[in-house]
Design a protein around this motif. Structure first.
Motif, PDB file in Angstrom:
ATOM      1  N   ALA A  44       0.836  -1.208   0.000  1.00 37.32           N
ATOM      2  CA  ALA A  44       0.000   0.000   0.000  1.00 37.32           C
ATOM      3  C   ALA A  44       0.868   1.254   0.000  1.00 37.32           C
ATOM      4  CB  ALA A  44      -0.926  -0.029   1.223  1.00 37.32           C
ATOM      5  N   VAL A  45       1.941   1.214   0.760  1.00 34.65           N
ATOM      6  CA  VAL A  45       2.837   2.375   0.801  1.00 34.65           C
ATOM      7  C   VAL A  45       3.500   2.599  -0.566  1.00 34.65           C
ATOM      8  CG1 VAL A  45       4.944   3.321   1.855  1.00 34.65           C
ATOM      9  CG2 VAL A  45       3.257   2.080   3.259  1.00 34.65           C
ATOM     10  N   VAL A  46       3.975   1.514  -1.166  1.00 38.59           N
ATOM     11  CA  VAL A  46       4.634   1.630  -2.493  1.00 38.59           C
ATOM     12  C   VAL A  46       3.673   2.188  -3.519  1.00 38.59           C
ATOM     13  CG1 VAL A  46       5.710   0.340  -4.374  1.00 38.59           C
ATOM     14  CG2 VAL A  46       6.289  -0.179  -1.987  1.00 38.59           C
ATOM     15  N   VAL A  47       2.465   1.652  -3.525  1.00 37.33           N
ATOM     16  CA  VAL A  47       1.474   2.127  -4.510  1.00 37.33           C
ATOM     17  C   VAL A  47       1.200   3.601  -4.300  1.00 37.33           C
ATOM     18  CG1 VAL A  47      -0.919   1.908  -5.241  1.00 37.33           C
ATOM     19  CG2 VAL A  47       0.429  -0.151  -4.799  1.00 37.33           C
ATOM     20  N   THR A  48       1.107   3.958  -3.038  1.00 34.71           N
ATOM     21  CA  THR A  48       0.825   5.385  -2.763  1.00 34.71           C
ATOM     22  C   THR A  48       1.959   6.276  -3.268  1.00 34.71           C
ATOM     23  OG1 THR A  48      -0.410   4.724  -0.774  1.00 34.71           O
ATOM     24  CG2 THR A  48       0.333   7.023  -0.898  1.00 34.71           C
ATOM     25  N   ILE A  49       3.180   5.808  -3.019  1.00 35.18           N
ATOM     26  CA  ILE A  49       4.334   6.615  -3.478  1.00 35.18           C
ATOM     27  C   ILE A  49       4.370   6.702  -5.000  1.00 35.18           C
ATOM     28  CG2 ILE A  49       6.864   6.654  -3.565  1.00 35.18           C
ATOM     29  CD1 ILE A  49       6.844   5.361  -0.773  1.00 35.18           C
ATOM     30  N   VAL A  50       4.106   5.570  -5.655  1.00 38.39           N
ATOM     31  CA  VAL A  50       4.117   5.560  -7.136  1.00 38.39           C
ATOM     32  C   VAL A  50       3.085   6.522  -7.681  1.00 38.39           C
ATOM     33  CG1 VAL A  50       3.691   4.137  -9.167  1.00 38.39           C
ATOM     34  CG2 VAL A  50       5.092   3.263  -7.288  1.00 38.39           C
ATOM     35  N   ILE A  51       1.884   6.437  -7.128  1.00 37.78           N
ATOM     36  CA  ILE A  51       0.805   7.326  -7.609  1.00 37.78           C
ATOM     37  C   ILE A  51       1.177   8.786  -7.374  1.00 37.78           C
ATOM     38  CG2 ILE A  51      -1.589   8.011  -7.199  1.00 37.78           C
ATOM     39  CD1 ILE A  51      -2.178   5.069  -6.573  1.00 37.78           C
ATOM     40  N   ALA A  52       1.735   9.022  -6.190  1.00 40.10           N
ATOM     41  CA  ALA A  52       2.126  10.411  -5.892  1.00 40.10           C
ATOM     42  C   ALA A  52       3.209  10.900  -6.879  1.00 40.10           C
ATOM     43  CB  ALA A  52       2.628  10.501  -4.457  1.00 40.10           C
ATOM     44  N   ALA A  53       4.123   9.987  -7.190  1.00 39.46           N
ATOM     45  CA  ALA A  53       5.190  10.369  -8.136  1.00 39.46           C
ATOM     46  C   ALA A  53       4.632  10.645  -9.521  1.00 39.46           C
ATOM     47  CB  ALA A  53       6.240   9.245  -8.180  1.00 39.46           C
ATOM     48  N   ILE A  54       3.702   9.787  -9.947  1.00 43.07           N
ATOM     49  CA  ILE A  54       3.074   9.999 -11.274  1.00 43.07           C
ATOM     50  C   ILE A  54       2.351  11.327 -11.311  1.00 43.07           C
ATOM     51  CG2 ILE A  54       1.291   9.117 -12.813  1.00 43.07           C
ATOM     52  CD1 ILE A  54       2.054   6.295 -11.886  1.00 43.07           C
ATOM     53  N   LEU A  55       1.608  11.603 -10.201  1.00 44.06           N
ATOM     54  CA  LEU A  55       0.876  12.873 -10.159  1.00 44.06           C
ATOM     55  C   LEU A  55       1.835  14.068 -10.217  1.00 44.06           C
ATOM     56  CD1 LEU A  55      -1.851  12.046  -7.513  1.00 44.06           C
ATOM     57  CD2 LEU A  55      -2.156  12.306  -9.986  1.00 44.06           C
ATOM     58  N   VAL A  56       2.951  13.947  -9.515  1.00 40.62           N
ATOM     59  CA  VAL A  56       3.934  15.057  -9.510  1.00 40.62           C
ATOM     60  C   VAL A  56       4.525  15.245 -10.900  1.00 40.62           C
ATOM     61  CG1 VAL A  56       6.168  15.807  -8.621  1.00 40.62           C
ATOM     62  CG2 VAL A  56       4.466  14.822  -7.067  1.00 40.62           C
ATOM     63  N   VAL A  57       4.896  14.118 -11.522  1.00 44.03           N
ATOM     64  CA  VAL A  57       5.485  14.190 -12.874  1.00 44.03           C
ATOM     65  C   VAL A  57       4.461  14.780 -13.830  1.00 44.03           C
ATOM     66  CG1 VAL A  57       6.370  12.835 -14.810  1.00 44.03           C
ATOM     67  CG2 VAL A  57       7.109  12.327 -12.467  1.00 44.03           C
ATOM     68  N   GLY A  58       3.209  14.329 -13.710  1.00 45.62           N
ATOM     69  CA  GLY A  58       2.166  14.840 -14.608  1.00 45.62           C
ATOM     70  C   GLY A  58       1.937  16.321 -14.421  1.00 45.62           C
ATOM     71  N   PHE A  59       1.966  16.747 -13.170  1.00 46.43           N
ATOM     72  CA  PHE A  59       1.775  18.162 -12.878  1.00 46.43           C
ATOM     73  C   PHE A  59       2.910  18.992 -13.481  1.00 46.43           C
ATOM     74  CE2 PHE A  59       2.611  21.841 -10.164  1.00 46.43           C
ATOM     75  CZ  PHE A  59       1.408  22.517 -10.275  1.00 46.43           C
ATOM     76  N   ILE A  60       4.143  18.457 -13.360  1.00 47.96           N
ATOM     77  CA  ILE A  60       5.308  19.196 -13.900  1.00 47.96           C
ATOM     78  C   ILE A  60       5.170  19.302 -15.439  1.00 47.96           C
ATOM     79  CG2 ILE A  60       7.808  19.085 -14.239  1.00 47.96           C
ATOM     80  CD1 ILE A  60       7.974  17.757 -11.464  1.00 47.96           C
ATOM     81  N   ILE A  61       4.762  18.201 -16.050  1.00 43.98           N
ATOM     82  CA  ILE A  61       4.621  18.214 -17.522  1.00 43.98           C
ATOM     83  C   ILE A  61       3.583  19.251 -17.950  1.00 43.98           C
ATOM     84  CG2 ILE A  61       3.892  16.843 -19.513  1.00 43.98           C
ATOM     85  CD1 ILE A  61       5.091  14.404 -18.078  1.00 43.98           C
ATOM     86  N   LEU A  62       2.458  19.240 -17.216  1.00 44.50           N
ATOM     87  CA  LEU A  62       1.402  20.203 -17.551  1.00 44.50           C
ATOM     88  C   LEU A  62       1.895  21.650 -17.314  1.00 44.50           C
ATOM     89  CD1 LEU A  62      -1.718  18.465 -15.950  1.00 44.50           C
ATOM     90  CD2 LEU A  62      -1.186  18.679 -18.395  1.00 44.50           C
ATOM     91  N   LEU A  63       2.698  21.845 -16.318  1.00 46.94           N
ATOM     92  CA  LEU A  63       3.182  23.183 -16.036  1.00 46.94           C
ATOM     93  C   LEU A  63       4.123  23.631 -17.145  1.00 46.94           C
ATOM     94  CD1 LEU A  63       3.326  25.587 -14.097  1.00 46.94           C
ATOM     95  CD2 LEU A  63       5.150  24.395 -12.875  1.00 46.94           C
ATOM     96  N   ILE A  64       5.022  22.765 -17.592  1.00 47.85           N
ATOM     97  CA  ILE A  64       5.962  23.121 -18.655  1.00 47.85           C
ATOM     98  C   ILE A  64       5.202  23.449 -19.956  1.00 47.85           C
ATOM     99  CG2 ILE A  64       7.841  22.228 -20.126  1.00 47.85           C
ATOM    100  CD1 ILE A  64       8.746  20.630 -17.651  1.00 47.85           C
ATOM    101  N   ALA A  65       4.193  22.606 -20.193  1.00 46.16           N
ATOM    102  CA  ALA A  65       3.423  22.833 -21.401  1.00 46.16           C
ATOM    103  C   ALA A  65       2.723  24.163 -21.348  1.00 46.16           C
ATOM    104  CB  ALA A  65       2.431  21.676 -21.594  1.00 46.16           C
ATOM    105  N   ALA A  66       2.259  24.522 -20.205  1.00 45.63           N
ATOM    106  CA  ALA A  66       1.557  25.805 -20.088  1.00 45.63           C
ATOM    107  C   ALA A  66       2.492  26.995 -20.285  1.00 45.63           C
ATOM    108  CB  ALA A  66       0.850  25.883 -18.714  1.00 45.63           C
ATOM    109  N   LEU A  67       3.664  26.905 -19.850  1.00 44.28           N
ATOM    110  CA  LEU A  67       4.627  27.970 -19.971  1.00 44.28           C
ATOM    111  C   LEU A  67       5.081  28.146 -21.447  1.00 44.28           C
ATOM    112  CD1 LEU A  67       6.780  27.407 -16.785  1.00 44.28           C
ATOM    113  CD2 LEU A  67       5.065  29.181 -17.193  1.00 44.28           C
ATOM    114  N   VAL A  68       5.236  27.029 -22.072  1.00 42.87           N
ATOM    115  CA  VAL A  68       5.644  27.081 -23.465  1.00 42.87           C
ATOM    116  C   VAL A  68       4.518  27.662 -24.283  1.00 42.87           C
ATOM    117  CG1 VAL A  68       6.384  25.747 -25.426  1.00 42.87           C
ATOM    118  CG2 VAL A  68       7.220  25.193 -23.183  1.00 42.87           C
TER     119      VAL A  68
END
Length: 473
Positions: free
Chosen positions: A449-473
């Motif tokens: 459960a802890v691993v899954v939570t960390i993975v999901i959190a990491a995916i969400l963070v990566v996705g957020f960063i991608i969306l932020l970069i795209a918005a700036l560009v």
């Protein structure tokens, strides 16, 4: 200890043995527990006792004495041409009792108890002791008859008599009547008051019956009746003796039947006597006994209703009118028994020792509690029964309720409790080792459960960063 109890009565003598185990055993004489207190001096010098004496009395009544006890105030008794001391005459009856007791015991009794009327003074009691000595008995313990009767009601029957309470004894014997009030004490009974009628007893009913018959047949058969009442030869004396024996038998029959016949030997007539006629004969005598009982109760400063009871003993108490007139005159229903002749002596055996398994009547007892054995047995049984019931109830409750609770807690607790006293070093670490693997297993179950939570959190963070970069560009 083997104890012989003797009630030397006017008409009959009763004796009972108490064995080592507490059992009581009446002595039987010709198949009956009652030995007629009669003696007969045979022509060859032998002294016959009991029924043998009564049978031979018809041959020569001058050699016969039916009631030695009634002659206790006389110095001597004449039997035929011999003069016999009264104590020696009584001893012949006691010798017969002693011989039967020895036969059943295989030896002499160790202790002897003899009863006597409560009103007997020292001189009469000494004559009784002298008769026992002549008979070869150990020196007896003398017990007043009402004390013996009271002990019978408490020790043998289990009647509860609290300390301080009183009861009355209506003793109607063959030769005398005694009324006594006794009070329960810590150690037995004490006599509060006593009254008596020396001229009223079963023999007087016999005389009353004969007098009643004389009113009829003394007129219709005057000469024959005169021969019966005043015999001049042995033949007429035998007829007279037969008449009185038949009168006695009729009296006993009328205690349970409505009529009886009496043979008149010199007339060859069977006289018919009804219960109503006998009641008319008996009433004046019984009324005197009730007046005597009232005096005894008053002398004890008691009221009939305050007594534990009025108890009827003695053979003459069998007469139905006695109980009826007591109830009417005193307002208390008396207590009667099937064998009133044996009550006194059996109660005397109960004093100071167990009778038929009961506790001694003379032993100390707590106030307000019965002094006999039987009333105390129920509490003992009640104390034993509850533990038996409590042991049975828990098994019934365990299958019904504790089943769901047993798997989680009681079973694991019982397992450690058993090994600890036997293997102290081993059982203690076992639970520790069992608990250590259990803890990692629980953490391992939580790691995915802890691993899954960390993975999901990491995916969400990566996705957020991608969306932020795209918005700036």
């Amino acid at each position: 200890m083997r104890v012989l109890g003797i009630d030397f009565g006017t008409s009959n003598t009763v004796a009972i043995l108490r064995m080592n185990d507490g059992r009581v055993k009446p002595l039987l004489f010709d198949g009956s527990p009652m030995l007629p207190s009669a003696i007969f001096l045979a022509s060859d010098g032998r002294m016959l006792v009991g029924r043998d004496a009564e049978r031979n009395a018809r041959m020569d009544p001058a050699r016969f004495e039916p009631n030695p006890k009634r002659r206790i105030d006389d110095t001597t008794i004449f039997l035929g041409d011999q003069e016999i001391p009264v104590s020696r005459a009584m001893a012949y009856v006691l010798e017969h009792v002693t011989a039967e007791a020895r036969r059943q015991l295989g030896g002499p009794p160790e202790v002897v108890r003899m009863t006597h009327p409560a009103r007997w003074g020292e001189r009469r009691r000494n004559l009784l002791l002298e008769a026992a000595k002549f008979a070869g008995l150990p020196k007896p313990q003398l017990i007043p008859e009402p004390v013996g009767a009271a002990s019978y009601f408490t020790s043998v029957l289990g009647t509860a008599v609290p300390v301080g309470r009183a009861l009355a004894i209506y003793d109607f014997g063959g030769g005398t009547f005694d009324a006594t009030v006794v009070r329960r004490t810590q150690t037995g009974f004490e006599v509060l008051s006593e009254e008596g009628l020396p001229d009223v007893g079963g023999l007087d009913f016999d005389h009353g019956i004969v007098e009643h018959l004389g009113k009829t047949y003394g007129v219709s058969h005057a000469q024959a009746w005169a021969r019966l009442m005043n015999p001049t030869d042995d033949k007429d004396r035998r007829y007279r003796r037969t008449l009185y024996e038949d009168a006695r038998d009729a009296k006993q029959t009328l205690s349970r039947a409505s009529s009886a016949d009496i043979h008149l030997p010199t007339m060859e007539v069977d006289a018919h006597l009804t219960r109503e006629e006998f009641d008319g004969i008996a009433r004046p005598l019984i009324e005197r006994t009730i007046e005597c009982m009232q005096r005894a109760i008053a002398g004890a400063k008691q009221q009939p209703k305050d007594l534990v009871g009025i108890f009827l003993v003695g053979g003459s108490s069998r007469i139905p009118m006695a109980a009826s007139l007591i109830h009417t005159g005193l307002g208390v229903a008396p207590r009667t028994f099937e064998q009133p002749e044996t009550v006194v002596v059996e109660g005397a055996l109960a004093i100071g020792g167990a009778a038929a398994g009961n506790r001694p009547v003379s032993g100390p007892a707590a106030p307000g509690r019965p002094i006999s054995g039987p009333p105390q047995r129920p509490p003992m049984q009640q104390q034993q029964r509850p533990p038996m019931q409590q042991q049975q109830r828990p098994p019934m409750q365990q299958p019904m309720a504790p089943r769901p609770q047993m798997p989680p807690a009681p079973r694991p607790i019982q397992q450690p409790m058993a090994p600890r006293p036997q293997m102290p070093p081993a059982p203690r670490p076992m639970p520790m080792q069992q608990q250590q693997p259990r803890a990692p297993r629980k953490k391992a179950s939580q790691e995915p459960a802890v691993v899954v939570t960390i993975v999901i959190a990491a995916i969400l963070v990566v996705g957020f960063i991608i969306l932020l970069i795209a918005a700036l560009v």
